[in-house]
Design an enzyme around this catalytic site. Structure first.
Site, mmCIF file in Angstrom:
data_model
loop_
_atom_site.group_PDB
_atom_site.id
_atom_site.type_symbol
_atom_site.label_atom_id
_atom_site.label_comp_id
_atom_site.label_asym_id
_atom_site.label_seq_id
_atom_site.Cartn_x
_atom_site.Cartn_y
_atom_site.Cartn_z
ATOM 1 N N GLU A 96 7.340 4.001 -11.086
ATOM 2 C CA GLU A 96 6.445 2.872 -11.314
ATOM 3 C C GLU A 96 5.484 2.705 -10.134
ATOM 4 O O GLU A 96 5.503 3.477 -9.171
ATOM 5 C CB GLU A 96 7.275 1.597 -11.515
ATOM 6 C CG GLU A 96 8.192 1.651 -12.736
ATOM 7 C CD GLU A 96 9.137 0.473 -12.799
ATOM 8 O OE1 GLU A 96 9.176 -0.321 -11.823
ATOM 9 O OE2 GLU A 96 9.851 0.327 -13.823
ATOM 10 N N HIS A 97 4.641 1.667 -10.214
ATOM 11 C CA HIS A 97 3.717 1.379 -9.121
ATOM 12 C C HIS A 97 4.466 0.785 -7.935
ATOM 13 O O HIS A 97 5.411 0.008 -8.109
ATOM 14 C CB HIS A 97 2.639 0.381 -9.571
ATOM 15 C CG HIS A 97 1.669 0.943 -10.563
ATOM 16 N ND1 HIS A 97 0.714 1.883 -10.218
ATOM 17 C CD2 HIS A 97 1.507 0.710 -11.892
ATOM 18 C CE1 HIS A 97 0.004 2.197 -11.299
ATOM 19 N NE2 HIS A 97 0.469 1.506 -12.311
ATOM 20 N N VAL A 98 4.036 1.143 -6.741
ATOM 21 C CA VAL A 98 4.596 0.533 -5.546
ATOM 22 C C VAL A 98 4.099 -0.906 -5.476
ATOM 23 O O VAL A 98 3.017 -1.235 -5.958
ATOM 24 C CB VAL A 98 4.174 1.335 -4.290
ATOM 25 C CG1 VAL A 98 2.700 1.126 -3.974
ATOM 26 C CG2 VAL A 98 5.034 0.978 -3.103
ATOM 27 N N ALA A 141 3.193 6.596 -10.230
ATOM 28 C CA ALA A 141 2.251 5.845 -11.066
ATOM 29 C C ALA A 141 0.949 5.532 -10.342
ATOM 30 O O ALA A 141 -0.097 5.340 -10.984
ATOM 31 C CB ALA A 141 2.901 4.547 -11.553
ATOM 32 N N ASP A 142 0.987 5.480 -9.021
ATOM 33 C CA ASP A 142 -0.204 5.119 -8.252
ATOM 34 C C ASP A 142 -1.271 6.212 -8.244
ATOM 35 O O ASP A 142 -2.411 5.959 -7.865
ATOM 36 C CB ASP A 142 0.188 4.784 -6.809
ATOM 37 C CG ASP A 142 1.149 3.613 -6.733
ATOM 38 O OD1 ASP A 142 0.843 2.564 -7.321
ATOM 39 O OD2 ASP A 142 2.217 3.757 -6.120
#
Length: 556
Positions: free
Chosen positions: A205-207, A215-216
């Site tokens: 996922e995003h940080v 994801a970033d």
């Protein structure tokens, strides 16, 4: 099969029912010794420079069991008295210890010894991910082998879709680089997978704030690829229209369509309530950056394009480099010199409870402050950023209007890659330059991160450099496998990459529609969430393949 299904096979352990635990949850029990009660404060490793937050009261009269998330490691603090909702330095500390917990595990905290005992071992949440990834790789290898055999038997050349209409001056027709479409397809399918939950895996996922996770990379890769296509498109349009003003009009129209489409998608699920409508977003940033970057490229594109000489790409783009460096220098001056009421200059932090709430209203620094000035407040910003749940902040828009300025660097580094593709005909010339640019961007990005953190929410300089550097290297790998040695034809990523707009809009509209999405039972394991996410990705890949076979390609 318990290892794959993430269940130990024991529903009840130490009088605790593990079926009550959700995904990424564990039980914490407490042994307070001679104490009758205590207060549990917790601090997640995801919340940098934050104080401890009150979790629960425990003791003989209260429950001595609590559920806790296992997504991140924790620092646990037990105190003898209630010290409020947040505490930085406790005056009644009993024990403070580090805890890395696992899903469905049961743990016992011994206050007197200040240690954690494992009562029931957690499950391995990565076993399903490894198993599914291995299966997909195996299927890909088998299908690739079958495809190679069939192509060999038919004695046909590898199909190369959507051949470019423009020809070089020696009248040899140049084919479209399939690796670029494949890279775009990798990005769009990865984006769909992440937006569909990524199987609930935190590492995918995003940080939350500073740093980089899988994801970033998706959004900057898309912008970078758009940049690659800009010089090719501008050259083609100038050749057809022979008038830069007409090309600029065409660029403006496309930008408006992208922006309007993005605003329309922002109304999904919430309705077109104008007083709270989120104005900016992903496609809106695409539209603005395309207008600025393609506009600059058109204005400064040389009338008589030279095709020989040293540093051909840099000489061709030199005026554009000057403009973009000046724009980015202006961004850095604003960030480090612009004074925000109640906030330090050059602030890159998340605000909220970070640093004990010293800069509670400074989330995002100058970027968020200028976004609010431009939009007349925070009602038109994204209302549920990741910082809201970790740092207890207010609205913050990672795709806000000011973020377009630093994002220009990402797109223009893509333009640099596109100029190399356009101006150099030999594969070796392209590959060497792409690799060098990738290495320079990555090294400089990580080096500068000592001063400017790598941050997607702020689209920091280091974020642009690191993600663009990785994009150069991914393109190198795809180009070698697909366009140079023809070991791979880009499937299945090639197909969604040639209809990226349909893929993006379609998956946004169908976000909660069957058959792309479904639920069964509690959906409380990574395996079931992973299967559901990959199901949606698979359906969109099939749709893209059907469109490819029908030769339907939507271009805005």
């Amino acid at each position: 099969m318990a290892w794959l299904l993430e269940r130990s096979g024991r529903d009840e352990v130490a009088n605790l029912d593990t079926n009550q635990l959700g995904i990424d949850e564990a039980f914490l029990t407490f042994d307070l010794g001679n104490r009758s009660q205590a207060w549990l404060y917790t601090l997640s490793e995801d919340c940098h420079k934050c104080p401890f937050e009150l979790n629960s009261k425990i003791g003989h009269l209260e429950s001595n069991v609590t559920k806790i998330s296992t997504k991140h490691a924790w620092t646990l603090l037990l105190t003898e008295s209630d010290e409020g909702l947040f505490v930085k330095n406790s005056s009644s500390k009993i024990c403070e210890l580090q805890a890395s917990l696992g899903q469905f595990g049961i743990y016992n905290v011994k206050a007197d010894k200040c240690k954690i005992d494992v009562i029931s071992k957690p499950v391995n949440i990565y076993a399903p991910l490894i198993a599914v990834a291995s299966l997909l790789v195996l299927i890909g290898v088998i299908l690739g082998f079958i495809s190679s055999v069939l192509n060999y038997c038919r004695k046909k050349q590898k199909f190369e879709p959507d051949r470019e209409s423009s020809k070089p001056e020696n009248n040899v027709q140049r084919r479209r680089v399939s690796s670029l479409d494949t890279f775009r397809g990798i990005s769009i399918l990865l984006m769909i997978f992440v937006n569909d939950g990524a199987g609930g895996y935190q590492i995918l996922e995003h940080v939350t704030w500073d740093g980089l996770q899988l994801a970033d990379f998706v959004f900057p890769w898309f912008l970078w690829i758009m940049g690659v296509c800009i010089p090719i498109s501008v050259k083609s349009q100038l050749k057809r229209k022979s008038n830069k003003f007409l090309v600029l009009i065409s660029i403006f129209k496309r930008s408006c369509i992208l922006f309007g489409l993005g605003v329309m998608l922002n109304t999904l699920g919430v309705g077109p309530k104008l007083e709270t409508l989120r104005i900016f977003g992903v496609l809106q940033r695409f539209g603005i950056l395309y207008f600025l970057t393609a506009g600059i490229c058109t204005i400064f594109w040389p009338t008589n394009l030279k095709t020989t000489g040293r540093f051909l790409d840099l000489r061709t783009l030199f005026p554009q480099w000057i403009v973009h460096l000046l724009l980015h220098a202006a961004h850095l001056l604003i960030v480090f010199l612009y004074k925000i009421p109640g906030c330090p200059t050059g602030y890159f932090g998340p605000g909220g409870i970070s640093e004990n709430g010293l800069y509670v209203n400074c989330t995002g620094g100058v970027s968020a402050y200028l976004d609010k000035l431009i939009l007349g407040g925070q009602t038109h910003l994204y209302q549920n950023p990741t910082t809201k749940f970790v740092y207890k902040t207010g609205p913050f828009d990672p795709e806000g209007p000011y973020g377009c300025l630093p994002s220009l660097l990402t797109v223009f580094l893509g333009v640099q890659a596109g100029a190399i593709l356009l101006l150099y005909k030999k594969s070796s010339e392209r590959l060497v330059r792409w690799f060098l640019w990738g290495a320079v961007c990555l090294v400089s990005g990580f080096a500068i991160s000592i001063i400017i953190p790598i941050n997607k929410n702020l689209w920091s300089t280091t974020f642009s450099l690191c993600t663009s550097g990785s994009a150069f290297l991914v393109l190198v790998l795809c180009y070698i496998l697909i366009d140079k040695i023809s070991l791979w034809n880009g499937a299945p990523f090639l197909y969604p990459g040639m209809n990226a707009t349909i893929m993006y809009v379609g998956h946004m509209v169908a976000y909660q529609l069957w058959p792309w999405h479904w639920s069964f039972g509690r959906m409380d394991t990574h395996l079931i969430l992973l299967v559901e996410a990959l199901w949606g990705v698979g359906l969109w890949t099939i749709i893209a393949y059907i469109l490819f076979r029908k030769k339907f390609f939507l271009s805005i």
